[in-house]
Design a protein around this motif. Structure first.
Motif, short mmCIF file in Angstrom:
data_model
loop_
_atom_site.label_atom_id
_atom_site.label_comp_id
_atom_site.label_asym_id
_atom_site.label_seq_id
_atom_site.Cartn_x
_atom_site.Cartn_y
_atom_site.Cartn_z
N GLY A 107 0.79 -1.22 0.00
CA GLY A 107 0.00 0.00 0.00
C GLY A 107 0.82 1.27 0.00
N THR A 108 2.15 1.18 0.04
CA THR A 108 3.02 2.36 0.06
C THR A 108 3.59 2.58 -1.34
OG1 THR A 108 3.64 1.84 2.33
CG2 THR A 108 5.03 3.41 1.16
N LEU A 109 3.46 3.80 -1.84
CA LEU A 109 3.95 4.15 -3.18
C LEU A 109 5.46 3.98 -3.24
CD1 LEU A 109 3.42 5.46 -5.98
CD2 LEU A 109 3.81 7.65 -4.87
N VAL A 110 5.92 3.34 -4.31
CA VAL A 110 7.36 3.12 -4.52
C VAL A 110 7.71 3.64 -5.91
CG1 VAL A 110 9.19 1.41 -4.68
CG2 VAL A 110 7.35 1.08 -3.06
N ALA A 111 8.67 4.56 -5.98
CA ALA A 111 9.13 5.10 -7.27
C ALA A 111 9.89 3.99 -8.01
CB ALA A 111 10.04 6.30 -7.04
N PRO A 112 9.89 4.02 -9.35
CA PRO A 112 10.60 2.98 -10.12
C PRO A 112 12.08 2.86 -9.73
CG PRO A 112 9.20 4.26 -11.58
CD PRO A 112 9.16 4.93 -10.23
N SER A 113 12.74 3.97 -9.41
CA SER A 113 14.15 3.90 -9.04
C SER A 113 14.35 3.31 -7.64
CB SER A 113 14.77 5.31 -9.10
OG SER A 113 14.11 6.16 -8.18
N GLU A 114 13.31 3.38 -6.79
CA GLU A 114 13.40 2.84 -5.43
C GLU A 114 13.02 1.37 -5.35
OE1 GLU A 114 10.88 5.12 -2.89
OE2 GLU A 114 11.84 7.02 -3.37
N LEU A 115 12.45 0.81 -6.41
CA LEU A 115 11.95 -0.58 -6.35
C LEU A 115 13.07 -1.60 -6.11
CD1 LEU A 115 9.46 -2.39 -6.54
CD2 LEU A 115 9.84 -2.53 -9.00
N PRO A 116 14.19 -1.59 -6.87
CA PRO A 116 15.22 -2.60 -6.61
C PRO A 116 15.79 -2.57 -5.19
CG PRO A 116 15.56 -1.60 -8.76
CD PRO A 116 14.48 -0.82 -8.07
N PRO A 117 16.14 -1.38 -4.63
CA PRO A 117 16.65 -1.40 -3.26
C PRO A 117 15.61 -1.86 -2.23
CG PRO A 117 16.94 0.79 -4.24
CD PRO A 117 16.24 -0.05 -5.22
N ARG A 118 14.35 -1.51 -2.43
CA ARG A 118 13.30 -1.96 -1.49
C ARG A 118 13.14 -3.47 -1.54
NH1 ARG A 118 8.99 1.37 0.17
NH2 ARG A 118 8.33 -0.53 1.24
#
Length: 151
Positions: free
Chosen positions: A85-96
């Motif tokens: 449910g938390t928005l994740v930017a495309p650049s933040e997806l791999p580290p998350r």
């Protein structure tokens, strides 16, 4: 004229003038309480649904049993990605995803539930699945809605 062969003609009376206990149950308070509970349920039920609204595709597959709460990754109709449910930017997806993979118990990895709107492209779904695979999160389920099986 008393035709009851010596018995008292009054309803609910015993011998000696005592009244018999009433055998009827008054259900009006019970119905009132149930109606109040129904109204409370109707008002609060829409508030319990949280998450990102997506239109899921249909499938005839059965639901899976889950021993622990899965991690939910959602791609909405505009292609935006959400983790639980938390928005994740495309650049933040791999580290998350690497952070989630690092926190996993190797013996019992948590299930990843991937939800994608029917209007997104195949490439958008595969981009997220590729990032999941790269992070080592291979226990992925695609979420669909149930189908009546008419096709």
């Amino acid at each position: 004229m008393n035709t009851s062969s010596g018995r008292s003609g009054g309803r609910g009376r015993r011998r000696g003038g005592q009244r018999a206990p009433m055998a009827d149950i008054n259900v009006t308070p019970f119905v009132d309480v149930m109606l109040v509970l129904l109204i409370i349920f109707m008002v609060t039920a829409p508030l319990l649904v949280t998450g990102v609204p997506v239109e899921l595709p249909e499938s005839r597959a059965n639901a899976l049993e889950q021993p622990q709460e899965p991690i939910e990754i959602t791609i909405d109709q505009s292609g935006t990605t959400f983790i639980d449910g938390t928005l994740v930017a495309p650049s933040e997806l791999p580290p998350r995803l690497e952070e989630i993979a690092g926190a996993q118990d190797a013996a019992k990895p948590r299930q990843i539930m991937l939800r994608g709107d029917t209007s997104i492209s195949y490439g958008q779904m595969m981009r997220v699945m590729g990032e999941l695979n790269r992070a080592g999160l291979n226990s992925v389920s695609l979420v669909t809605t149930g189908s009546s099986g008419e096709n």
